[in-house]
Design a protein around this motif. Structure first.
Motif, short mmCIF file in Angstrom:
data_model
loop_
_atom_site.label_atom_id
_atom_site.label_comp_id
_atom_site.label_asym_id
_atom_site.label_seq_id
_atom_site.Cartn_x
_atom_site.Cartn_y
_atom_site.Cartn_z
N ALA A 88 -59.96 10.23 -9.66
CA ALA A 88 -59.59 10.98 -8.31
C ALA A 88 -58.91 12.05 -8.64
O ALA A 88 -59.16 13.62 -8.28
CB ALA A 88 -58.82 10.36 -7.16
N VAL A 89 -58.06 12.41 -9.49
CA VAL A 89 -57.36 13.76 -9.89
C VAL A 89 -58.44 14.47 -10.74
O VAL A 89 -58.53 15.72 -10.65
CB VAL A 89 -56.11 13.32 -10.98
CG1 VAL A 89 -55.74 14.46 -11.54
CG2 VAL A 89 -55.19 12.58 -10.30
N THR A 126 -53.24 23.73 -4.17
CA THR A 126 -54.66 24.22 -4.79
C THR A 126 -54.45 25.61 -5.46
O THR A 126 -53.65 26.26 -4.93
CB THR A 126 -55.47 24.05 -3.74
OG1 THR A 126 -55.47 24.80 -2.97
CG2 THR A 126 -55.84 22.59 -3.34
N GLU A 129 -61.84 14.59 -10.34
CA GLU A 129 -62.52 14.77 -9.40
C GLU A 129 -61.86 16.45 -8.50
O GLU A 129 -62.50 17.22 -8.08
CB GLU A 129 -62.77 14.12 -8.36
CG GLU A 129 -64.08 12.98 -9.11
CD GLU A 129 -64.49 12.02 -7.86
OE1 GLU A 129 -63.91 12.02 -6.93
OE2 GLU A 129 -65.33 11.30 -8.27
N GLN A 130 -60.42 16.05 -8.19
CA GLN A 130 -59.90 17.07 -7.47
C GLN A 130 -59.86 18.48 -8.34
O GLN A 130 -59.95 19.59 -7.81
CB GLN A 130 -58.46 16.56 -7.07
CG GLN A 130 -57.68 17.58 -6.29
CD GLN A 130 -58.59 17.51 -5.04
OE1 GLN A 130 -59.01 16.76 -4.46
NE2 GLN A 130 -58.35 18.86 -4.28
N LYS A 143 -48.09 21.57 -6.30
CA LYS A 143 -49.00 20.53 -5.70
C LYS A 143 -49.89 21.09 -4.68
O LYS A 143 -50.89 20.63 -4.50
CB LYS A 143 -48.28 19.50 -4.88
CG LYS A 143 -47.15 18.83 -5.41
CD LYS A 143 -46.07 17.73 -4.67
CE LYS A 143 -45.27 16.98 -5.21
NZ LYS A 143 -44.71 16.24 -4.20
N ARG A 188 -57.03 6.23 -9.68
CA ARG A 188 -56.43 7.34 -9.43
C ARG A 188 -56.59 8.49 -10.34
O ARG A 188 -56.71 9.58 -10.09
CB ARG A 188 -54.82 7.00 -9.46
CG ARG A 188 -54.23 6.20 -8.19
CD ARG A 188 -52.89 5.86 -8.38
NE ARG A 188 -52.47 4.91 -7.27
CZ ARG A 188 -52.06 5.16 -6.11
NH1 ARG A 188 -51.78 6.71 -5.85
NH2 ARG A 188 -51.54 4.44 -5.24
N ALA A 202 -63.27 19.96 -8.32
CA ALA A 202 -63.64 20.57 -7.16
C ALA A 202 -62.72 22.07 -6.87
O ALA A 202 -63.16 22.94 -6.42
CB ALA A 202 -63.32 19.84 -5.88
N ASP A 203 -61.66 22.00 -7.54
CA ASP A 203 -60.72 23.35 -7.26
C ASP A 203 -61.15 24.24 -8.25
O ASP A 203 -61.59 25.39 -8.05
CB ASP A 203 -59.28 22.97 -7.85
CG ASP A 203 -58.27 23.88 -7.33
OD1 ASP A 203 -58.48 24.38 -6.56
OD2 ASP A 203 -57.16 23.71 -7.86
#
Length: 115
Positions: A12-13, A66, A15-16, A64, A9, A19-20
């Motif tokens: 994943a955060v 983007t 990576e997010q 929450k 988890r 990407a953002d």
């Protein structure tokens, strides 16, 4: 198993967030010189953090969302600026769906300091 789930988890955060940032300011990195890229990355991280903080102050939905959504809803405001008697007035659209979120963000940011 719980440690693996927690690590997955957290990864994943991260990576997010990467990407953002790549989809916003860092998409236009100069990439010609190392120092220019380092400065651009620092400014991109600063802009990302300020945008996320504004979203968190505006509403739970924007906390929450983007950065692209926050930019479209709260920063690129479809408003008209008018000047009358040496005062500036910001006129927002009447049926703008994010009017309350923008007003909440504005009131929190411009509130008098608490002593």
């Amino acid at each position: 198993m719980a440690d693996a789930e927690r690590d997955h988890r957290r990864h994943a955060v991260v990576e997010q967030v990467i990407a953002d940032v790549k989809n916003s300011a860092f998409a236009h990195a100069p990439s010609g010189h190392f120092q220019a890229n380092a400065a651009w990355l620092a400014l991109a991280a600063l802009a990302h953090n300020l945008t996320r903080a504004a979203g968190a102050l505006a509403s739970t939905f924007h906390a929450k969302a983007t950065t692209a959504t926050i930019r479209d809803h709260l920063i690129n405001v479809p408003a008209r600026l008018a000047r009358s008697a040496r005062r500036l007035t910001l006129h927002l659209p009447e049926r703008w769906p994010w009017r309350e979120d923008f007003a909440q963000l504005f009131s929190i940011v411009h509130a008098p300091p608490v002593l």
